[in-house]
Design a protein around this motif. Structure first.
Motif, PDB file in Angstrom:
ATOM      1  N   UNK A 110      26.193 -12.895 -10.885  1.00  0.00           N
ATOM      2  CA  UNK A 110      26.730 -13.211  -9.557  1.00  0.00           C
ATOM      3  C   UNK A 110      28.247 -12.999  -9.516  1.00  0.00           C
ATOM      4  N   UNK A 111      28.937 -13.327 -10.617  1.00  0.00           N
ATOM      5  CA  UNK A 111      30.382 -13.120 -10.679  1.00  0.00           C
ATOM      6  C   UNK A 111      30.739 -11.643 -10.586  1.00  0.00           C
ATOM      7  N   UNK A 112      29.960 -10.793 -11.267  1.00  0.00           N
ATOM      8  CA  UNK A 112      30.224  -9.358 -11.198  1.00  0.00           C
ATOM      9  C   UNK A 112      29.938  -8.819  -9.795  1.00  0.00           C
ATOM     10  N   UNK A 113      28.942  -9.375  -9.132  1.00  0.00           N
ATOM     11  CA  UNK A 113      28.659  -8.965  -7.754  1.00  0.00           C
ATOM     12  C   UNK A 113      29.824  -9.352  -6.846  1.00  0.00           C
ATOM     13  N   UNK A 114      30.322 -10.592  -7.014  1.00  0.00           N
ATOM     14  CA  UNK A 114      31.475 -11.045  -6.232  1.00  0.00           C
ATOM     15  C   UNK A 114      32.690 -10.164  -6.505  1.00  0.00           C
ATOM     16  N   UNK A 115      32.890  -9.816  -7.768  1.00  0.00           N
ATOM     17  CA  UNK A 115      34.019  -8.963  -8.139  1.00  0.00           C
ATOM     18  C   UNK A 115      33.935  -7.622  -7.418  1.00  0.00           C
ATOM     19  N   UNK A 116      32.742  -7.076  -7.330  1.00  0.00           N
ATOM     20  CA  UNK A 116      32.571  -5.791  -6.673  1.00  0.00           C
ATOM     21  C   UNK A 116      32.702  -5.843  -5.163  1.00  0.00           C
ATOM     22  N   UNK A 117      32.492  -7.014  -4.583  1.00  0.00           N
ATOM     23  CA  UNK A 117      32.558  -7.141  -3.123  1.00  0.00           C
ATOM     24  C   UNK A 117      33.998  -7.134  -2.604  1.00  0.00           C
ATOM     25  N   UNK A 118      34.972  -7.420  -3.486  1.00  0.00           N
ATOM     26  CA  UNK A 118      36.376  -7.367  -3.063  1.00  0.00           C
ATOM     27  C   UNK A 118      36.695  -8.295  -1.913  1.00  0.00           C
ATOM     28  N   UNK A 119      36.385  -9.583  -2.063  1.00  0.00           N
ATOM     29  CA  UNK A 119      36.564 -10.554  -0.981  1.00  0.00           C
ATOM     30  C   UNK A 119      37.977 -11.119  -0.892  1.00  0.00           C
ATOM     31  N   UNK A 120      38.840 -10.693  -1.817  1.00  0.00           N
ATOM     32  CA  UNK A 120      40.211 -11.200  -1.775  1.00  0.00           C
ATOM     33  C   UNK A 120      40.392 -12.536  -2.449  1.00  0.00           C
ATOM     34  N   UNK A 121      39.449 -12.945  -3.298  1.00  0.00           N
ATOM     35  CA  UNK A 121      39.557 -14.192  -4.042  1.00  0.00           C
ATOM     36  C   UNK A 121      40.288 -13.895  -5.347  1.00  0.00           C
ATOM     37  N   UNK A 122      41.470 -14.480  -5.570  1.00  0.00           N
ATOM     38  CA  UNK A 122      42.250 -14.170  -6.773  1.00  0.00           C
ATOM     39  C   UNK A 122      41.446 -14.376  -8.056  1.00  0.00           C
ATOM     40  N   UNK A 123      41.532 -13.424  -8.968  1.00  0.00           N
ATOM     41  CA  UNK A 123      40.919 -13.439 -10.294  1.00  0.00           C
ATOM     42  C   UNK A 123      39.392 -13.335 -10.270  1.00  0.00           C
TER      43      UNK A 123
END
Length: 236
Positions: A203-216
């Motif tokens: 799920x973290x890698x999916x979030x990383x790929x979505x580029x939501x602007x959440x730092x780190x």
């Protein structure tokens, strides 16, 4: 994301005990000399980290090659989804695809070489045992490799895999000293947590790929112009 590799290794250590524990139990350690014994275990772990780092470089290059096509974000999302799918889909559905004969032959040679090295007590033998140990098939290692690919960078891939290996060191070291410290009930409980944690990493890698602007966690991707400007600023 690199921290997730260390956490995956720590949490998945009991799984590693089931796969690689027998090798740790059979290490030809010098039980009469405590200091020498610690040194031998250190060399064994160093060999494992070398193997994981080597694999991480190769799969990091693979991820970099894929990211050159401009699919860095999609790659991260895809690897995250694959992690989750591999956890949720029963393994029997994958067993219908036979591994090719050359792979079986390579694994046979690794196991044969391990058997030979386990009879020795020289420092290079412990290094070789650890290095070969790192190439044995393991589901948890495969999950870590997906993370290395998703990073899309050879050196980050190597670091990711080495951090994963470092996370397994505490329990693997304890196993080398004594394999009776972990009751079966504790092993069973922690093994049940491993799939849950793998899903969280996916799920973290999916979030990383979505580029939501959440730092780190999910930073926004730079457009080509910004990326070029950033590279120019870092040039001497």
């Amino acid at each position: 994301m690199l921290v997730s590799a260390l956490a995956l290794g720590l949490l998945g250590s009991l799984h590693c005990l089931g796969m690689c524990g027998p090798i740790a139990f059979m290490l030809p350690l010098d039980h009469q000399n405590h200091g020498k014994k610690i040194g031998q275990i250190f060399i064994y772990h160093f060999g494992r980290l070398m193997a994981y780092g080597t694999i991480g470089v190769l799969f990091g290059f693979l991820g970099k090659g894929l990211s050159l096509f401009g699919i860095q974000q999609k790659l991260s999302i895809g690897m995250g989804i694959l992690m989750i799918v591999l956890v949720l889909v029963p393994t029997r559905y994958f067993n219908t695809y036979k591994i090719s004969k050359p792979v079986y032959q390579a694994l046979g040679k690794i196991k044969s070489k391990l058997g030979t090295e386990l009879k020795k007590k020289t420092p290079d033998a412990f290094l070789t045992i650890g290095f070969l140990n790192g190439f044995l098939p393991c589901g948890l290692v495969y999950m870590a490799l997906l993370g290395a690919i998703a990073l899309g960078n050879a050196w980050q891939g190597a670091l990711y895999m080495m951090l994963f290996g470092a996370g397994t060191i505490p329990l693997m070291t304890t196993a080398a000293f004594s394999h009776t410290l972990f009751p079966a009930t504790l092993k069973s409980k922690i093994r049940k947590l491993v799939p849950i944690f793998v899903v969280l990493i996916g799920a973290l890698f999916i979030l990383r790929g979505m580029g939501l602007g959440i730092p780190y966690v999910s930073p926004k991707p730079m457009n080509p112009q910004m990326e070029a400007a950033s590279m120019e600023c870092h040039q001497p």
